[in-house]
Design an enzyme around this catalytic site. Structure first.
Site: not given
Ligand SMILES: [Zn+2]
Length: 333
Positions: A94-95, A190
């Site tokens: 993720d990311h 987020h």
């Molecule tokens: Zn994210």
């Protein structure tokens, strides 16, 4: 160098194609520890839902990338023990913030990576994304890219202001990078504080904050430009108010935490949105369950006696998301 195929994981390509065609979305749940992983796998196995296990930078710093990767390998075997004959489990970065991070995940057995170069100027985002795609595709690993900026704070990803994805850029971006899926910005955010009270209205009956709606017009515009192309929504926790209330009633302090209404995510799942990221909601479920035990049984000091109930609460939440929000149950029989 280990291929994810050797450890029973799958990449996202066929999974996403089926989800787009079938009008549902695949859950992408972040994990940082054993109880969370057990809850995710139990929920996916019991509902026969494909699932994406996500590892963020925060998770890698907290639990160690190597350990998390072996936990995912164990999760495949665990799923089979639970009676899920052909588990469809993706291990996803993720990311990812650099080529090196993405490469190290590809090399150690991840089946999918995200390169998030969305903070860079457009041409640099394309160049870095393409570099990751060129590497990952040699090993049949799928790549998620991001265009547009999401607001909010989660782990080490943060931005003060959001910028919606520009529909006029998506064809150029997708074709020049070769990415397999695209995370877009249409108003999700987020963390557990997605919107300030000033951005919301208040329900006069309950006094609760009502967040601004997602920009479905931007989503539909993007779908028109890239028909059938897999779209990803980050920052899509709903921040269940029962958990927020319970946490606050038991000594916590989460004022005005607010998320994306589940009906809007259900709606988005029916479109080309085929991956929805949910992290904060499981944090809230875990925290509420642990506070409950500490309140009801102040003498308890066996971590299994509070992490166990936390695991059960997270599993309940994951199953709810799979069945009632994303509609992915029964899609990985
Ligand atoms: Zn994210």
């Amino acid at each position: 160098m280990v291929s994810y195929k050797e450890i029973g994981l799958v990449h996202t390509r066929e999974m996403f194609a089926k989800a787009v065609a079938g009008g549902y979305a695949i859950p992408a749940f972040n994990f940082n520890n054993m109880e969370q992983l057990q809850a995710i796998i139990q929920a996916a196995a019991e509902t026969k839902s494909p699932v994406i296990l996500q590892v963020s930078k925060g998770a890698r710093n907290y639990a160690n990338q190597t350990l998390l990767r072996y936990m995912a390998e164990g999760a495949v075997e665990y799923a089979k023990e639970l009676g899920w004959e052909h588990p469809q489990i993706v291990l996803h970065l993720d990311h990812g913030d650099s080529f090196e991070t993405c490469k190290s995940c590809v090399d150690m057995g991840f089946s999918s990576v995200m390169i998030d170069a969305s903070a860079l100027p457009y041409e640099e985002n394309i160049a870095l994304t393409k570099k990751v795609v060129d590497y990952a595709h040699q090993f049949d690993v799928t790549v998620e890219a991001e265009l547009g900026v999401l607001a909010g704070v989660e782990d080490e990803v943060s931005a003060a202001e959001s910028h919606y994805t520009k529909p006029e850029e998506v064809i150029d971006f997708a074709s020049r990078t070769g990415c397999d899926s695209l995370a877009i910005s249409i108003g999700t955010s987020h963390g557990a504080y997605k919107f300030t009270p000033e951005q919301c209205t208040r329900d006069p009956k309950t006094g609760r904050l009502v967040p601004p709606p997602l920009a479905f017009d931007v989503l539909h515009e993007i779908e028109k430009k890239l028909p059938g192309f897999p779209i990803v929504l980050h920052g899509s926790s709903s921040v269940p108010q029962e958990y927020v209330d319970e946490i606050n009633a038991l000594g916590g302090k989460l004022p005005d935490a607010v998320g994306i209404p589940e009906e809007q995510l259900r709606e988005a799942s029916k479109s080309a949105v085929c991956k929805i990221n949910i992290d904060s909601d499981s944090r809230l479920a875990m925290t509420a369950a642990i506070r409950r035990v500490f309140h009801d049984k102040p003498g308890e000091f066996d971590p299994r006696k509070y992490l166990g109930p936390a695991r059960d609460e997270m599993k309940k939440l994951y199953k709810h998301k799979i069945v009632n929000v994303l509609g992915s149950d029964g899609k990985a029989e």
